[in-house]
Scaffold this active site. Structure first.
Site, short mmCIF file in Angstrom:
data_model
loop_
_atom_site.label_atom_id
_atom_site.label_comp_id
_atom_site.label_asym_id
_atom_site.label_seq_id
_atom_site.Cartn_x
_atom_site.Cartn_y
_atom_site.Cartn_z
N HIS A 15 0.84 -1.20 0.00
CA HIS A 15 0.00 0.00 0.00
C HIS A 15 0.87 1.25 0.00
O HIS A 15 2.02 1.22 0.44
CB HIS A 15 -0.93 -0.01 1.22
CG HIS A 15 -1.87 -1.17 1.21
ND1 HIS A 15 -2.95 -1.25 0.37
CD2 HIS A 15 -1.87 -2.32 1.91
CE1 HIS A 15 -3.59 -2.39 0.56
NE2 HIS A 15 -2.93 -3.07 1.50
N CYS A 16 0.30 2.33 -0.47
CA CYS A 16 0.95 3.63 -0.54
C CYS A 16 1.57 3.97 0.81
O CYS A 16 0.93 3.75 1.84
CB CYS A 16 -0.09 4.68 -0.93
SG CYS A 16 0.58 6.32 -1.17
N PRO A 17 2.79 4.43 0.83
CA PRO A 17 3.68 4.82 -0.26
C PRO A 17 4.71 3.75 -0.63
O PRO A 17 5.68 4.04 -1.33
CB PRO A 17 4.38 6.04 0.30
CG PRO A 17 4.58 5.68 1.75
CD PRO A 17 3.32 4.91 2.13
#
Length: 83
Positions: A15-17
Site C-alpha cells: 500500500h501507498c507509499p
C-alpha cells in the site's frame, strides 16, 4: 509492451507509499539509462509514479493497467537526482 526492462520490481499487495519507496530503492541500484519495470496493485500508485517522474530526473516511459495490476516503466535519470 515492447519495452525490455533491465530490472523488475514486484510491489503487488503493498500500500501507498511502499510501491514508490521500493521503486526509489531499486532505481538507486541501477545504472543511468537502465529501465525498471514496477508492478503494483495500489490504485494510488498511478498518480504517485506520474508525480515522481515529473518532479525528478527519472522518466516514466510508459504505464498501463491490466486486470487490477498497474505496470510502470521508469528510465533512470542522471546521477545527482534527489528523487
Amino acid at each position: 509492451m515492447a519495452l525490455q526492462p533491465d530490472h523488475m520490481l514486484d510491489a503487488r499487495g503493498l500500500h501507498c507509499p511502499l510501491p514508490l519507496l521500493k521503486a526509489k530503492q531499486a532505481l538507486s541500484t541501477l545504472e543511468v539509462g537502465a529501465l525498471l519495470e514496477v508492478q503494483a496493485t495500489d490504485v494510488g500508485s498511478w498518480q504517485d509514479f506520474e508525480t515522481f517522474a515529473a518532479q525528478g530526473t527519472h522518466r516514466l516511459e510508459a504505464r498501463e493497467e491490466r486486470d487490477g495490476v498497474y505496470f510502470y516503466w521508469l528510465r533512470k535519470g542522471e546521477r545527482g537526482s534527489t528523487a
